[in-house]
Design a protein around this motif. Structure first.
Motif, PDB file in Angstrom:
ATOM      1  N   LEU A 134      -4.786  -3.354  -2.413  1.00 27.65           N
ATOM      2  CA  LEU A 134      -5.294  -3.425  -0.934  1.00 27.65           C
ATOM      3  C   LEU A 134      -6.198  -4.486  -0.404  1.00 27.65           C
ATOM      4  CD1 LEU A 134      -6.159   0.564  -0.826  1.00 27.65           C
ATOM      5  CD2 LEU A 134      -4.272  -0.659   0.424  1.00 27.65           C
ATOM      6  N   ILE A 157      -4.585  -0.084  -7.257  1.00 24.84           N
ATOM      7  CA  ILE A 157      -4.540   0.160  -6.036  1.00 24.84           C
ATOM      8  C   ILE A 157      -5.589  -0.326  -5.109  1.00 24.84           C
ATOM      9  CG2 ILE A 157      -4.534   2.064  -4.166  1.00 24.84           C
ATOM     10  CD1 ILE A 157      -2.820   3.835  -5.979  1.00 24.84           C
ATOM     11  N   ALA A 169      -1.769   4.483   0.008  1.00 27.55           N
ATOM     12  CA  ALA A 169      -1.471   3.736  -0.762  1.00 27.55           C
ATOM     13  C   ALA A 169      -0.856   4.375  -2.004  1.00 27.55           C
ATOM     14  CB  ALA A 169      -2.240   2.445  -1.215  1.00 27.55           C
ATOM     15  N   SER A 229       2.185   6.576  -1.042  1.00 31.65           N
ATOM     16  CA  SER A 229       3.485   5.741  -0.890  1.00 31.65           C
ATOM     17  C   SER A 229       3.944   5.156  -2.255  1.00 31.65           C
ATOM     18  CB  SER A 229       2.987   4.575   0.024  1.00 31.65           C
ATOM     19  OG  SER A 229       3.862   3.566   0.310  1.00 31.65           O
ATOM     20  N   GLU A 230       3.149   5.104  -3.136  1.00 30.06           N
ATOM     21  CA  GLU A 230       3.709   4.506  -4.331  1.00 30.06           C
ATOM     22  C   GLU A 230       4.342   5.716  -5.437  1.00 30.06           C
ATOM     23  OE1 GLU A 230       4.477   1.592  -7.322  1.00 30.06           O
ATOM     24  OE2 GLU A 230       3.806   1.418  -5.350  1.00 30.06           O
ATOM     25  N   ASP A 251      -7.214   5.094   3.139  1.00 24.63           N
ATOM     26  CA  ASP A 251      -6.104   3.864   2.854  1.00 24.63           C
ATOM     27  C   ASP A 251      -6.002   3.751   1.400  1.00 24.63           C
ATOM     28  OD1 ASP A 251      -6.361   3.026   5.451  1.00 24.63           O
ATOM     29  OD2 ASP A 251      -7.968   1.507   5.121  1.00 24.63           O
TER      30      ASP A 251
END
Length: 282
Positions: free
Chosen positions: A244, A240, A124, A127-128, A120
């Motif tokens: 989350l 990050i 993340a 994605s960033e 995860d």
């Protein structure tokens, strides 16, 4: 309304103290430090009291805090025992709200503490940053003066071959003047619009015509341009993971609330101004 005991008064006494004779060799959370009318005061009570002190008191020496907190808790216990009659609504309601808040906070803390799946975290990060378009950063210097005429004179001086850094040290009124006008690297949005627009339309090595901003008149030299690179995962891991965890908490709040039996119909039609009726609490 009820006023809390003044902690400062308790700290004004002598800092010297002695541990109770019955204290355990190795103090624990449930170690009893005092007894008032049969009610035990423990180190746990003292530790939580210290944690809630205003910051200015947190800086006091431990021996002063120990004595002051212990005396405060003794006084509070004695005063509490002396209370007679029914508690006023403000106290009963405050206790209910405090209990509700503390228990809800404990649930959130437990959710926050649950381990994260590395997949995860990686997702993340990707994605960033993985597909993010590189942005430009600029290295520029400037000479700041008060009037357009002064800026034009500076530009003419530079066009004739004067050294930019030397002119900046001599003429610039900005804080970067002593450093030769150097501003270092900056990205989009870090400078005022007029200054940024001028820089973005220049080539490295170019010196601008006078540019006006709210700070005065600038003559700008663009030293270099570079594309920003995405940071490594470890450099942004903490940020990050926090995002989350916060997302997980918000999701949990929504799920738990949606599963609860909630009926707010009784609040309909109540004038919101009733919240100002503090006299109801007495």
């Amino acid at each position: 309304m009820h006023k809390q005991l003044a902690f400062a008064a308790a700290l004004a006494v002598s800092a010297s103290f002695a541990l109770p004779a019955a204290a355990q060799d190795t103090p624990q959370l449930d170690t009893v430090v005092a007894t008032v009318n049969g009610t035990d005061i423990t180190l746990g009570h003292m530790i939580i009291a210290r944690a809630r002190l205003p910051e200015q008191y947190q800086q006091l020496p431990d021996e002063v805090l120990f004595k002051g907190i212990l005396e405060q808790l003794v006084q509070q216990t004695a005063l509490s025992d002396s209370f007679e009659g029914d508690l006023p609504p403000r106290v009963e309601l405050s206790l209910e709200n405090e209990t509700r808040s503390l228990k809800a906070g404990e649930v959130i803390e437990r959710i926050m503490a649950e381990p994260l799946d590395e997949a995860d975290v990686q997702a993340a990060y990707d994605s960033e940053y993985a597909n993010a378009e590189p942005e430009q950063e600029f290295d520029a210097s400037h000479i700041l003066v008060e009037t357009q005429e002064e800026a034009q004179a500076v530009k003419a001086q530079l066009d004739e071959g004067a050294d930019f850094a030397e002119v900046a040290r001599e003429k610039s009124t900005g804080p970067s003047g002593p450093g030769g006008g150097a501003l270092g690297w900056f990205g989009k949005g870090m400078m005022v619009p007029a200054f940024e627009n001028a820089v973005m339309n220049m080539e490295p090595g170019q010196v601008s015509d006078p540019v006006e901003t709210q700070f005065g008149w600038h003559v700008i030299k663009l030293n270099d341009v570079r594309d920003t690179e995405a940071p490594e995962l470890d450099a942004v891991r903490e940020e990050i993971e926090l995002q989350l965890r916060q997302t997980r908490v918000q999701t949990a709040i929504e799920e738990i609330t949606s599963q609860a039996e909630v009926d707010q119909s009784a609040a309909e039609g109540i004038d919101p101004s009733v919240l100002q009726n503090l006299d109801w609490l007495e």
